[in-house]
Motif scaffolding. Structure first.
Motif, PDB file in Angstrom:
ATOM      1  N   PHE A  47      -5.195   0.051 -12.106  1.00 48.37           N
ATOM      2  CA  PHE A  47      -5.067  -1.401 -12.075  1.00 48.37           C
ATOM      3  C   PHE A  47      -5.879  -2.081 -13.167  1.00 48.37           C
ATOM      4  N   ASP A  48      -6.324  -1.321 -14.174  1.00 47.78           N
ATOM      5  CA  ASP A  48      -7.063  -1.919 -15.289  1.00 47.78           C
ATOM      6  C   ASP A  48      -6.239  -3.034 -15.915  1.00 47.78           C
ATOM      7  N   GLY A  49      -6.858  -4.187 -16.102  1.00 45.73           N
ATOM      8  CA  GLY A  49      -6.198  -5.327 -16.714  1.00 45.73           C
ATOM      9  C   GLY A  49      -5.639  -6.316 -15.712  1.00 45.73           C
ATOM     10  N   ALA A  50      -5.688  -5.972 -14.418  1.00 47.62           N
ATOM     11  CA  ALA A  50      -5.153  -6.874 -13.388  1.00 47.62           C
ATOM     12  C   ALA A  50      -6.283  -7.425 -12.530  1.00 47.62           C
ATOM     13  N   MET A  51      -6.173  -8.691 -12.170  1.00 49.47           N
ATOM     14  CA  MET A  51      -7.073  -9.286 -11.200  1.00 49.47           C
ATOM     15  C   MET A  51      -6.262  -9.547  -9.943  1.00 49.47           C
ATOM     16  N   ILE A  52      -6.707  -8.981  -8.830  1.00 47.76           N
ATOM     17  CA  ILE A  52      -5.982  -9.073  -7.569  1.00 47.76           C
ATOM     18  C   ILE A  52      -6.804  -9.887  -6.583  1.00 47.76           C
ATOM     19  N   ALA A  53      -6.152 -10.849  -5.923  1.00 47.47           N
ATOM     20  CA  ALA A  53      -6.844 -11.759  -5.016  1.00 47.47           C
ATOM     21  C   ALA A  53      -6.051 -11.897  -3.722  1.00 47.47           C
ATOM     22  N   ASN A  54      -6.666 -12.519  -2.733  1.00 42.68           N
ATOM     23  CA  ASN A  54      -5.953 -12.792  -1.490  1.00 42.68           C
ATOM     24  C   ASN A  54      -4.793 -13.732  -1.768  1.00 42.68           C
ATOM     25  N   ASP A  55      -3.673 -13.482  -1.126  1.00 45.68           N
ATOM     26  CA  ASP A  55      -2.477 -14.304  -1.276  1.00 45.68           C
ATOM     27  C   ASP A  55      -2.711 -15.646  -0.587  1.00 45.68           C
ATOM     28  N   GLN A  56      -2.545 -16.728  -1.314  1.00 44.89           N
ATOM     29  CA  GLN A  56      -2.775 -18.068  -0.770  1.00 44.89           C
ATOM     30  C   GLN A  56      -1.485 -18.758  -0.333  1.00 44.89           C
ATOM     31  N   SER A  57      -0.360 -18.042  -0.420  1.00 47.32           N
ATOM     32  CA  SER A  57       0.921 -18.676  -0.078  1.00 47.32           C
ATOM     33  C   SER A  57       1.084 -18.793   1.431  1.00 47.32           C
ATOM     34  N   SER A  58       2.070 -19.544   1.817  1.00 47.46           N
ATOM     35  CA  SER A  58       2.355 -19.712   3.238  1.00 47.46           C
ATOM     36  C   SER A  58       3.531 -18.833   3.658  1.00 47.46           C
ATOM     37  N   SER A  59       3.857 -17.857   2.838  1.00 42.52           N
ATOM     38  CA  SER A  59       4.987 -16.965   3.103  1.00 42.52           C
ATOM     39  C   SER A  59       4.745 -16.121   4.351  1.00 42.52           C
ATOM     40  N   ASP A  60       5.834 -15.721   4.993  1.00 47.22           N
ATOM     41  CA  ASP A  60       5.736 -14.812   6.138  1.00 47.22           C
ATOM     42  C   ASP A  60       5.256 -13.436   5.697  1.00 47.22           C
ATOM     43  N   GLU A  61       5.562 -13.068   4.461  1.00 49.28           N
ATOM     44  CA  GLU A  61       5.165 -11.768   3.915  1.00 49.28           C
ATOM     45  C   GLU A  61       3.777 -11.902   3.298  1.00 49.28           C
ATOM     46  N   ARG A  62       2.762 -11.569   4.037  1.00 45.93           N
ATOM     47  CA  ARG A  62       1.388 -11.680   3.541  1.00 45.93           C
ATOM     48  C   ARG A  62       1.012 -10.432   2.762  1.00 45.93           C
ATOM     49  N   GLY A  63       0.151 -10.601   1.800  1.00 45.87           N
ATOM     50  CA  GLY A  63      -0.315  -9.478   1.006  1.00 45.87           C
ATOM     51  C   GLY A  63      -1.414  -9.931   0.075  1.00 45.87           C
ATOM     52  N   LEU A  64      -1.499  -9.272  -1.063  1.00 45.07           N
ATOM     53  CA  LEU A  64      -2.475  -9.629  -2.086  1.00 45.07           C
ATOM     54  C   LEU A  64      -1.723 -10.081  -3.328  1.00 45.07           C
ATOM     55  N   GLN A  65      -2.229 -11.126  -3.954  1.00 47.21           N
ATOM     56  CA  GLN A  65      -1.552 -11.656  -5.126  1.00 47.21           C
ATOM     57  C   GLN A  65      -2.182 -11.121  -6.404  1.00 47.21           C
ATOM     58  N   VAL A  66      -1.322 -10.794  -7.366  1.00 46.08           N
ATOM     59  CA  VAL A  66      -1.788 -10.439  -8.696  1.00 46.08           C
ATOM     60  C   VAL A  66      -2.055 -11.762  -9.409  1.00 46.08           C
ATOM     61  N   ALA A  67      -3.334 -12.090  -9.545  1.00 43.10           N
ATOM     62  CA  ALA A  67      -3.723 -13.385 -10.117  1.00 43.10           C
ATOM     63  C   ALA A  67      -3.484 -13.414 -11.624  1.00 43.10           C
ATOM     64  N   THR A  68      -3.871 -12.357 -12.315  1.00 43.78           N
ATOM     65  CA  THR A  68      -3.650 -12.258 -13.757  1.00 43.78           C
ATOM     66  C   THR A  68      -3.400 -10.799 -14.136  1.00 43.78           C
ATOM     67  N   VAL A  69      -2.667 -10.611 -15.225  1.00 37.47           N
ATOM     68  CA  VAL A  69      -2.449  -9.274 -15.799  1.00 37.47           C
ATOM     69  C   VAL A  69      -2.548  -9.418 -17.309  1.00 37.47           C
ATOM     70  N   ARG A  70      -3.413  -8.637 -17.916  1.00 36.95           N
ATOM     71  CA  ARG A  70      -3.582  -8.675 -19.371  1.00 36.95           C
ATOM     72  C   ARG A  70      -2.432  -7.919 -20.033  1.00 36.95           C
ATOM     73  N   SER A  71      -1.745  -8.574 -20.947  1.00 34.82           N
ATOM     74  CA  SER A  71      -0.634  -7.952 -21.673  1.00 34.82           C
ATOM     75  C   SER A  71      -1.118  -6.685 -22.383  1.00 34.82           C
ATOM     76  N   GLY A  72      -0.352  -5.605 -22.255  1.00 35.80           N
ATOM     77  CA  GLY A  72      -0.702  -4.343 -22.903  1.00 35.80           C
ATOM     78  C   GLY A  72      -1.642  -3.464 -22.098  1.00 35.80           C
ATOM     79  N   SER A  73      -2.147  -3.955 -20.973  1.00 37.31           N
ATOM     80  CA  SER A  73      -3.069  -3.168 -20.140  1.00 37.31           C
ATOM     81  C   SER A  73      -2.302  -2.119 -19.330  1.00 37.31           C
ATOM     82  N   ALA A  74      -3.030  -1.236 -18.668  1.00 40.27           N
ATOM     83  CA  ALA A  74      -2.406  -0.222 -17.810  1.00 40.27           C
ATOM     84  C   ALA A  74      -1.573  -0.881 -16.727  1.00 40.27           C
ATOM     85  N   ALA A  75      -2.085  -1.935 -16.114  1.00 40.28           N
ATOM     86  CA  ALA A  75      -1.343  -2.638 -15.061  1.00 40.28           C
ATOM     87  C   ALA A  75      -0.067  -3.266 -15.623  1.00 40.28           C
TER      88      ALA A  75
END
Length: 96
Positions: free
Chosen positions: A5-33
């Protein structure tokens, strides 16, 4: 976390969706993620077919498979499967 997951910042999902999970907040272009197909805004709902709803559960499941992981993500209302592997090349496709 895992080098997969190098290059990705993962955070708690702040949406109101029924499908809860973790949100990919940012992904650096060219990174492993990025090369594995992860994109900003993806919501990770499962790791290796195990539902996740918080970061601790996510980290626990990721630690079980250090070289390859299958993520189920929601992107723009669609469910996708991403194969994240140590080679840094993913294969995004429809989840089944």
């Amino acid at each position: 976390l895992s080098p997969l997951f190098d290059g990705a910042m993962i955070a708690n999902d702040q949406s109101s969706s029924d499908e809860r999970g973790l949100q990919v907040a940012t992904v650096r272009s060219g990174s492993a993620a990025w090369n594995s197909g992860m994109r900003e805004g993806d919501v990770i709902i499962s790791v290796n077919q195990k539902r996740i709803s918080d970061f601790d559960r996510f980290a626990e499941e990721v630690a079980k498979s250090p070289e390859h992981i299958i993520l189920s993500v929601l992107r723009d209302g669609e469910r996708l499967a991403l194969l994240i592997n140590s080679k840094g090349y993913g294969s995004p496709g429809p989840a089944r």
